[in-house]
Design an enzyme around this catalytic site. Structure first.
Site, PDB file in Angstrom:
ATOM      1  CD  GLU A   1      -0.650  -5.506   5.846  1.00  0.00           C
ATOM      2  OE1 GLU A   1      -0.771  -6.101   4.744  1.00  0.00           O
ATOM      3  OE2 GLU A   1      -0.932  -4.283   5.907  1.00  0.00           O
TER       4      GLU A   1
ATOM      5  CB  CYS B   1      -0.995   0.028   1.230  1.00  0.00           C
ATOM      6  SG  CYS B   1      -2.136   1.138   1.052  1.00  0.00           S
TER       7      CYS B   1
ATOM      8  CG  HIS C   1      -3.526  -3.702   3.417  1.00  0.00           C
ATOM      9  ND1 HIS C   1      -2.324  -2.871   3.930  1.00  0.00           N
ATOM     10  CD2 HIS C   1      -4.257  -2.725   2.827  1.00  0.00           C
ATOM     11  CE1 HIS C   1      -2.452  -1.796   3.834  1.00  0.00           C
ATOM     12  NE2 HIS C   1      -3.590  -1.539   3.141  1.00  0.00           N
TER      13      HIS C   1
END
Lengths: 220, 83
Positions: free
Chosen positions: A196, A86, A194
């Protein structure tokens, strides 16, 4: 696998990615402040998501000129794996480690939702644990995620297999539905979604876990 | 010496904010507007009295930080404080 996460003022996914890395490797990564000029000896450097320096001037522009970035660029040149998620992707393009630029979303709105991505290349340390062409789901949360490069650059990226992920349903106007790109050697990856935030059953999505598992499988 | 740096998106680069501005102007009845492009102006106060040196310094600042030449063009305007 030893990892370092660079923390910029305004980073807000640094701890999320640290948790995902700790789960995948068994060891918490080093957190390195952007004003530092030295990186520890690591196999992976992560530039996390967030809004470094308030996105002033251009997203990632200030962070790309932070003192630590000199060390990041040097390590990248040596082949150390670098992952930008990002805002980290925006920083990598601003630093010249990845081609192209990330611009204001075509719809002018901040987009925050789960998207479907096609894994375009599994021939990298980041993507080897997926299947070629697999469709995976991860969240996006960005205002400046529209990937732009001129046509010659886009053709070159496609020809060299540097497109890592493509949106199934383009949320931001990115050229050729590109959600993530590699450098030529596929040692640097930037992506807007994302992984994560999709790496733990408690978060509702686990498709992103494969990215961290791939890195461990290659670099451990 | 003062310098103004005008940063604009390159032709051919999609400018959704410019499009929204043109649309809003049309809504207000300004049908003369064929297109709108949004950019930014950065004003610099420079400790340099020589115009050539000042221009060279600002040029370097543009390529180092102020503009992203993948997507943006820039123009430099020097304003001598002494008139």
């Amino acid at each position: 696998m030893k990892a370092a996460v660079v923390v910029f003022p305004g980073s807000n996914c640094d701890r999320d990615v640290a948790v995902a890395l700790a789960q995948a490797t068994g060891t918490p990564p080093a957190l390195v402040w952007h004003r530092d000029s030295v990186l520890p000896a690591v196999d992976l450097i992560v530039l996390p998501g967030g809004f470094s320096h308030g996105d002033y001037l251009r997203s990632g522009a200030m962070a790309a000129r932070a003192p630590i970035m000199r060390a990041v660029v040097e390590r990248a040149r040596q082949g150390v794996r670098v992952l930008g998620i990002c805002n980290g992707f925006q920083i990598l393009t601003e630093a010249g480690l990845l081609p192209g630029a990330l611009m204001r979303n075509a719809g002018l709105k901040f987009v925050c939702r789960t998207v479907a991505l096609k894994v375009e290349s599994i021939a990298s340390a980041f993507t080897g644990s997926w299947r070629q062409g697999e469709v995976v789901r991860m969240p996006v949360a960005h205002g400046d995620g529209s990937y732009f490069a001129d046509d010659a650059t886009l053709d070159r990226l496609e020809g060299e297999g540097q497109v890592a992920f493509r949106y199934q349903d383009n949320p931001n106007g990115s050229a050729r539905d590109i959600a993530g790109v590699f450098n030529l050697g596929r040692t640097v990856l930037g992506l807007m979604p994302h992984p994560e935030r999709a790496a733990d059953p408690q978060l509702g999505l686990t498709d992103g876990r494969a990215l961290f598992d791939s890195l461990v499988a290659t670099l451990a | 010496m003062k310098a103004k740096v005008h940063v604009t998106l390159k032709r051919g680069v999609l400018d959704p904010q410019g499009k929204a501005i043109a649309h809003a102007l049309h809504t207000l009845g300004f049908d003369q507007v064929a297109d709108a492009r949004q950019g930014k102006v950065i004003e610099l106060e420079i400790r340099e009295s020589d115009a050539v040196a000042a221009k060279a310094a600002v040029e370097a600042m543009c390529t180092a930080l102020l503009a992203n030449t993948v997507i943006e063009d820039y123009a430099i305007e020097l304003v001598d404080a002494r008139g």
